[in-house]
Design a protein around this motif. Sequence first.
Motif, PDB file in Angstrom:
ATOM      1  N   SER A  25       0.706  -1.112  -0.074  1.00  0.00           N
ATOM      2  CA  SER A  25       0.219   0.142  -0.007  1.00  0.00           C
ATOM      3  C   SER A  25       0.895   1.161  -0.172  1.00  0.00           C
ATOM      4  N   TYR A  26       2.128   1.246   0.854  1.00  0.00           N
ATOM      5  CA  TYR A  26       2.878   2.343   0.861  1.00  0.00           C
ATOM      6  C   TYR A  26       3.350   2.391  -0.678  1.00  0.00           C
ATOM      7  N   THR A  61       1.489  -0.109 -10.199  1.00  0.00           N
ATOM      8  CA  THR A  61       0.417   0.203  -9.330  1.00  0.00           C
ATOM      9  C   THR A  61      -0.754  -0.695  -9.311  1.00  0.00           C
ATOM     10  N   PHE A  65      -1.516  -3.596  -6.448  1.00  0.00           N
ATOM     11  CA  PHE A  65      -2.788  -3.767  -5.930  1.00  0.00           C
ATOM     12  C   PHE A  65      -3.394  -5.180  -6.043  1.00  0.00           C
ATOM     13  N   MET A  68      -1.732  -7.608  -3.798  1.00  0.00           N
ATOM     14  CA  MET A  68      -2.051  -7.394  -2.350  1.00  0.00           C
ATOM     15  C   MET A  68      -3.589  -8.106  -2.247  1.00  0.00           C
TER      16      MET A  68
END
Length: 175
Positions: A25-26, A61, A65, A68
């Motif tokens: 997320s960071y 990105t 995502f 994750m």
Amino acid sequence: MATTASLLPIIPRIFFLYLEPVAISYGMFMNYSSRLPIFEVSSNAAKALPVQSLFVPAQSTGFLFSMMIYGLIILLASPPSKRLLKLHIWVLIIADFTHWAGLFSTIAANDPRGWAAVLDTSSWDAQTLQLARYPIYTLAIKFATLAGLFGKIQGYKPPRRISRWIERDKKPKRL
């Protein structure tokens, strides 16, 4: 109800459920919030980058995502499976190597020296060094988990009542 995450020893469980999603997320937040020259596509910029060299950073990105969400679904929403857990860790190991491939290809595409710039780490800024070092730490934890250095990945044992029913059904029936 037990999940695949319940098979992990405590240190890898904390890593896979909390630390790695926070780090991902960071990384996504930093990708959007920082205006690094590597992501700058302004036509007014003196050293605007060609679109081809921005393909990998732009896709990173979405990849982060997806990884994750995939990881949390596997760990928290699937029934306990030792094989699935090990395959999940191998997929994350491959993701770390693709992280390096994307980083190094972006550096090579945006530096006039090409691939020689990848080997010249003295010219890298602090953020690029951090992006290159992060997979070293995560790979160490993932390989240590697979090797059993934090403890054995447990297999799922059904509760005693259920195992009694399973044993009863395995006995040959008399005619």
